[in-house]
Design an enzyme around this catalytic site. Structure first.
Site, PDB file in Angstrom:
ATOM      1  N   CYS A  12       8.197  -6.972  -4.103  1.00  0.00           N
ATOM      2  CA  CYS A  12       8.915  -8.070  -3.466  1.00  0.00           C
ATOM      3  C   CYS A  12       7.970  -9.254  -3.258  1.00  0.00           C
ATOM      4  CB  CYS A  12       9.489  -7.614  -2.126  1.00  0.00           C
ATOM      5  SG  CYS A  12       8.214  -7.122  -0.926  1.00  0.00           S
ATOM      6  N   HIS A  43       1.526   0.193   0.370  1.00  0.00           N
ATOM      7  CA  HIS A  43       1.603   1.645   0.187  1.00  0.00           C
ATOM      8  C   HIS A  43       1.809   1.967  -1.287  1.00  0.00           C
ATOM      9  CE1 HIS A  43       2.635   2.418   4.664  1.00  0.00           C
ATOM     10  NE2 HIS A  43       1.368   2.651   4.414  1.00  0.00           N
ATOM     11  N   CYS A  98       3.348  -9.928   5.492  1.00  0.00           N
ATOM     12  CA  CYS A  98       4.576 -10.403   4.854  1.00  0.00           C
ATOM     13  C   CYS A  98       5.271 -11.407   5.770  1.00  0.00           C
ATOM     14  CB  CYS A  98       5.502  -9.217   4.591  1.00  0.00           C
ATOM     15  SG  CYS A  98       7.170  -9.693   4.087  1.00  0.00           S
ATOM     16  N   HIS A 126       4.814   4.346  11.504  1.00  0.00           N
ATOM     17  CA  HIS A 126       4.582   3.378  10.423  1.00  0.00           C
ATOM     18  C   HIS A 126       3.761   2.203  10.945  1.00  0.00           C
ATOM     19  CE1 HIS A 126       5.365   0.511   7.197  1.00  0.00           C
ATOM     20  NE2 HIS A 126       5.802   1.518   6.466  1.00  0.00           N
ATOM     21  N   GLU A 128       3.800  -0.946  10.253  1.00  0.00           N
ATOM     22  CA  GLU A 128       4.591  -2.136  10.596  1.00  0.00           C
ATOM     23  C   GLU A 128       5.204  -1.993  11.983  1.00  0.00           C
ATOM     24  OE1 GLU A 128       8.838  -4.184   9.730  1.00  0.00           O
ATOM     25  OE2 GLU A 128       7.880  -3.306   7.960  1.00  0.00           O
ATOM     26  N   THR A 165      11.534  -3.865   8.994  1.00  0.00           N
ATOM     27  CA  THR A 165      12.109  -4.725   7.953  1.00  0.00           C
ATOM     28  C   THR A 165      12.644  -3.961   6.750  1.00  0.00           C
ATOM     29  OG1 THR A 165       9.941  -5.057   6.926  1.00  0.00           O
ATOM     30  CG2 THR A 165      10.628  -6.679   8.582  1.00  0.00           C
ATOM     31  N   CYS A 194      14.769  -7.068   5.775  1.00  0.00           N
ATOM     32  CA  CYS A 194      14.490  -7.986   4.665  1.00  0.00           C
ATOM     33  C   CYS A 194      15.591  -7.919   3.612  1.00  0.00           C
ATOM     34  CB  CYS A 194      13.140  -7.607   4.051  1.00  0.00           C
ATOM     35  SG  CYS A 194      12.698  -8.567   2.592  1.00  0.00           S
ATOM     36  N   SER A 222       5.385   4.957   0.991  1.00  0.00           N
ATOM     37  CA  SER A 222       6.141   3.717   1.165  1.00  0.00           C
ATOM     38  C   SER A 222       7.509   4.007   1.770  1.00  0.00           C
ATOM     39  CB  SER A 222       6.307   3.011  -0.189  1.00  0.00           C
ATOM     40  OG  SER A 222       7.280   1.990  -0.106  1.00  0.00           O
TER      41      SER A 222
END
Length: 265
Positions: A12, A43, A98, A126, A128, A165, A194, A222
């Site tokens: 992405c 990842h 990101c 995770h 994030e 996201t 996202c 991931s």
């Protein structure tokens, strides 16, 4: 055999940007400067191995770095406290977070400043997610609607809802409906999922009606890639998640007349 390749498969915008920033750091680094990524920049083990062969190391942010070292912040973002620690050291910081994750961090902080409690739909371990909740004052992480339903929410508390996201939008919408129906009809809901994730997930759902099997390529660590495989499995078709072509179960796949191929973001 018919092979249908998903149009939205692959890296992405956020991942492309992160790798571009790391490439630039490698090409412009002063002589003798060490280059680190704060955790794996994405990842994807094969990508990480390629950068390691070019001299890029990983740090977890707990050990002091030397003045002049270059630290690239991973695409998933990092906790606010870790960012502040880095800024106090004399290192060069390259922020490859990101933009979608960065936006989510900002939105969460704005709601937290209004004394609201964050309800975050995401994987609690995770990176994030650890970064997102660092921008909240108080928070509750849950990984499914069922887990959320098992929690006792205080009716006197002002809550707001957000998501990692890369979470599944259909699951998120079900969570939104539950909360606004049963807890607070006026609850603030942040749309932090996202579009790249949404597009890939929707295409896998469409593919699952056109093929007999689906191959999902991407890192086993991931989250967004694992969810693509999960969506295909829930559609009831044969699904394999691989990182390299060497992992493909060719004998099993040869039994199918049509196969879909997609890749994580």
């Amino acid at each position: 055999m018919k092979l249908i390749v998903a149009e939205t498969a692959g890296f992405c915008m956020g991942v492309d940007m992160a790798l571009h920033k790391l490439d630039k750091a490698l090409s412009t680094a002063p002589q003798g400067a060490a280059i680190y990524t704060l955790g794996p920049i994405i990842h994807n083990p094969q990508v990480l191995a390629r950068y390691q062969s070019q001299g890029v190391s990983q740090t977890d942010g707990t050990k002091p770095l030397k003045a002049g070292d270059i630290v690239v912040i991973r695409a998933h973002g990092i906790p606010k406290q870790m960012q502040e620690t880095l800024e106090r050291q004399e290192v060069a910081i390259v922020d490859a977070t990101c933009p979608k994750v960065k936006k989510a961090q900002v939105l969460i902080q704005r709601q937290a400043e209004q004394n609201k409690h964050l309800l975050l739909f995401g994987e609690r371990d995770h990176p994030e997610v650890r970064g997102l909740v660092s921008y909240a004052t108080t928070f509750t992480i849950f990984e499914s609607l069922e887990e959320l339903q098992g929690k006792k929410l205080d009716p006197t508390t002002s809550y707001f809802l957000a998501a990692q996201t890369t979470q599944d939008r259909e699951f998120f919408n079900a969570i939104r409906t539950y909360l606004t129906t049963n807890i607070d009809a006026d609850m603030t809901v942040l749309d932090t999922i996202c579009m790249a994730t949404k597009d890939r997930q929707e295409e896998v759902r469409e593919l699952s009606h056109k093929v007999e099997a689906i191959v999902v390529a991407g890192g086993k660590d991931s989250g967004n890639t694992r969810r693509l495989a999960q969506i295909a499995q829930e559609a009831g078709i044969y699904t394999v998640h691989v990182e390299t072509a060497a992992e493909l179960p060719l004998d099993e796949l040869s039994e199918f007349s049509s196969i879909g191929l997609t890749a994580g973001a």
